[in-house]
Design a protein around this motif. Structure first.
Motif, PDB file in Angstrom:
ATOM      1  N   ASP A 266      50.965  38.249  53.711  1.00 17.97           N
ATOM      2  CA  ASP A 266      49.902  39.212  53.998  1.00 17.97           C
ATOM      3  C   ASP A 266      48.625  38.851  53.253  1.00 17.97           C
ATOM      4  O   ASP A 266      47.519  38.968  53.781  1.00 17.97           O
ATOM      5  CB  ASP A 266      50.350  40.620  53.595  1.00 17.97           C
ATOM      6  CG  ASP A 266      49.294  41.665  53.892  1.00 17.97           C
ATOM      7  OD1 ASP A 266      48.979  41.860  55.084  1.00 17.97           O
ATOM      8  OD2 ASP A 266      48.765  42.267  52.934  1.00 17.97           O
ATOM      9  N   ARG A 267      48.785  38.379  52.004  1.00 22.83           N
ATOM     10  CA  ARG A 267      47.635  38.044  51.166  1.00 22.83           C
ATOM     11  C   ARG A 267      47.987  36.857  50.276  1.00 22.83           C
ATOM     12  O   ARG A 267      49.164  36.530  50.087  1.00 22.83           O
ATOM     13  CB  ARG A 267      47.235  39.235  50.270  1.00 22.83           C
ATOM     14  CG  ARG A 267      46.995  40.514  51.018  1.00 22.83           C
ATOM     15  CD  ARG A 267      46.732  41.710  50.112  1.00 22.83           C
ATOM     16  NE  ARG A 267      47.688  41.887  49.029  1.00 22.83           N
ATOM     17  CZ  ARG A 267      48.915  42.385  49.180  1.00 22.83           C
ATOM     18  NH1 ARG A 267      49.354  42.724  50.383  1.00 22.83           N
ATOM     19  NH2 ARG A 267      49.703  42.536  48.136  1.00 22.83           N
ATOM     20  N   SER A 269      46.388  34.647  46.510  1.00 26.36           N
ATOM     21  CA  SER A 269      45.396  34.500  45.449  1.00 26.36           C
ATOM     22  C   SER A 269      45.619  33.154  44.781  1.00 26.36           C
ATOM     23  O   SER A 269      46.686  32.542  44.920  1.00 26.36           O
ATOM     24  CB  SER A 269      45.492  35.637  44.421  1.00 26.36           C
ATOM     25  OG  SER A 269      46.695  35.545  43.680  1.00 26.36           O
ATOM     26  N   GLN A 296      42.938  38.357  45.413  1.00 26.41           N
ATOM     27  CA  GLN A 296      43.808  38.562  46.566  1.00 26.41           C
ATOM     28  C   GLN A 296      42.976  38.651  47.841  1.00 26.41           C
ATOM     29  O   GLN A 296      42.036  39.440  47.931  1.00 26.41           O
ATOM     30  CB  GLN A 296      44.641  39.830  46.392  1.00 26.41           C
ATOM     31  CG  GLN A 296      45.745  39.695  45.361  1.00 26.41           C
ATOM     32  CD  GLN A 296      46.741  40.844  45.422  1.00 26.41           C
ATOM     33  OE1 GLN A 296      47.045  41.355  46.509  1.00 26.41           O
ATOM     34  NE2 GLN A 296      47.259  41.243  44.272  1.00 26.41           N
ATOM     35  N   SER A 297      43.345  37.817  48.814  1.00 25.05           N
ATOM     36  CA  SER A 297      42.580  37.714  50.059  1.00 25.05           C
ATOM     37  C   SER A 297      43.527  37.778  51.246  1.00 25.05           C
ATOM     38  O   SER A 297      44.617  37.200  51.224  1.00 25.05           O
ATOM     39  CB  SER A 297      41.799  36.394  50.092  1.00 25.05           C
ATOM     40  OG  SER A 297      40.949  36.283  48.960  1.00 25.05           O
ATOM     41  N   LYS A 298      43.114  38.480  52.295  1.00 26.30           N
ATOM     42  CA  LYS A 298      43.941  38.645  53.483  1.00 26.30           C
ATOM     43  C   LYS A 298      44.115  37.316  54.213  1.00 26.30           C
ATOM     44  O   LYS A 298      43.204  36.486  54.269  1.00 26.30           O
ATOM     45  CB  LYS A 298      43.304  39.661  54.433  1.00 26.30           C
ATOM     46  CG  LYS A 298      43.405  41.095  53.962  1.00 26.30           C
ATOM     47  CD  LYS A 298      44.816  41.659  54.106  1.00 26.30           C
ATOM     48  CE  LYS A 298      45.184  41.914  55.559  1.00 26.30           C
ATOM     49  NZ  LYS A 298      46.528  42.564  55.679  1.00 26.30           N
TER      50      LYS A 298
END
Length: 340
Positions: A266-267, A269, A296-298
């Motif tokens: 989902d994410r 980092s 944290q990035s989608k």
């Protein structure tokens, strides 16, 4: 070190990248005999399979390289061009499924050559070759592991088998030694790439896809050529640590979920750290002060995500940790930066 036996101690060099694997560009160039089974199979993934009722017009089909029965003095050999030139620390001559037809002995030689000479010229020039593994006894149906004490850079190996027989797989484990003079003049360098000397140190889970896949050359051919963890049933996340080819400052990162559609994270980092000394146990190294490179990035399914402006400049680092939330698969990780 002799052939692996049940319950044998783990051999450290077997965790190093296979410099000869077909999926990193390794090629079986020439063999003096491949009557029953082709030389190229030795460099394929896995340990080979056995199909009881499969035959060819020449005899029993075997998953590996197999020569005819020798009726004259001599031995058989195969020359392999390493996909990733480097220092060889150990080899695995795997005779899996070769029980009554494995070679009694094997040896390995190596050389370093510039350019792309013909295999025929390499075979004829005996002065080029350096013996790394002397003639050693093999066991049938086994991984035969031999440590190598040599720090030189090699581009080709020659496997010799005595007097004849079959080898399922050949693994040439070692450390990649790239041409850094050429790399440093090429602008940003993928500091994580196996081809440039990057390596995956460890991860917390590699249930479905092995950790080393993450930094292999090119885009994956399928989902099985990525790094994938099991489904997480407890709180937490998964992670993987990459040792950069050399210390450097990260400028661009690519997180590629190619082929991962219903099982992508989902994410994600990224964190970085500069270590002066080697570290083996990252899982329990709670004292490490990781610096955030990417919050944290989608992520999306089956997509190459490029992060540049999002990256934080934390200065030169030696290791990067990719965290995925909560679990899933990533095909490739590219970390472009400026060597320190």
């Amino acid at each position: 070190m002799q052939a692996e036996a049940p319950g044998a101690m783990h051999v450290a060099f077997a965790d190093l990248i296979d410099l000869a694997a077909a999926k990193v560009g390794g090629k079986a160039l020439l063999a003096n005999d491949e009557f029953f089974a082709p030389k190229e199979a030795m460099l394929e993934p896995g340990r080979g399979v056995f199909i009881a009722d499969k035959y060819t017009e020449r005899g029993k089909w075997m998953d590996g390289w197999e020569t005819r029965r020798k009726r004259v003095p001599g031995y058989d050999w195969c020359i392999v061009k390493l996909g990733l030139p480097g220092a060889i620390h150990g080899i695995d001559v795997d005779t899996n499924h070769f029980i009554g037809n494995f070679p009694e002995y094997a040896s390995l030689e190596a050389c370093e050559v510039d350019g792309d000479p013909s295999a025929e010229s390499l075979a004829q020039d005996v002065s080029r070759w350096t013996e790394l593994v002397p003639r050693s006894r093999l066991r049938g149906g086994s991984r035969n592991l031999f440590a190598v004490a040599n720090e030189r850079r090699f581009t080709h190996v020659r496997l010799n088998i005595f007097p004849d027989g079959g080898v399922a797989r050949l693994r040439v484990h070692g450390m990649v030694l790239p041409d850094w003079h050429a790399l440093k003049t090429a602008g940003l360098v993928d500091l994580a790439a196996a081809a440039n000397g990057g390596s995956v140190v460890t991860c917390n889970d590699q249930f479905f896809g092995t950790k080393d896949n993450l930094i292999f050359p090119g885009r994956a051919a399928n989902m099985g050529e990525g790094w994938e963890t099991r489904r997480k049933r407890v709180p937490g996340f998964d992670w993987i640590v990459v040792k950069l080819a050399t210390a450097g400052t990260l400028r661009r990162a690519e997180v590629d979920t190619h082929f991962f559609k219903g099982n992508f994270p989902d994410r994600c980092s990224l964190e970085g750290i500069h270590l002066e000394e080697p570290l083996l146990d990252f899982a329990n190294a709670t004292h490490l002060k990781w610096k955030e490179l990417l919050p944290q990035s989608k992520l999306q399914a089956d997509h190459c995500h490029v992060f540049d402006k999002e990256l934080k400049d934390v200065g030169p680092i030696t290791h990067v940790r990719l965290n995925i939330f909560p679990d899933g698969g990533v095909s490739r990780l590219r970390l472009f930066g400026e060597p320190a």
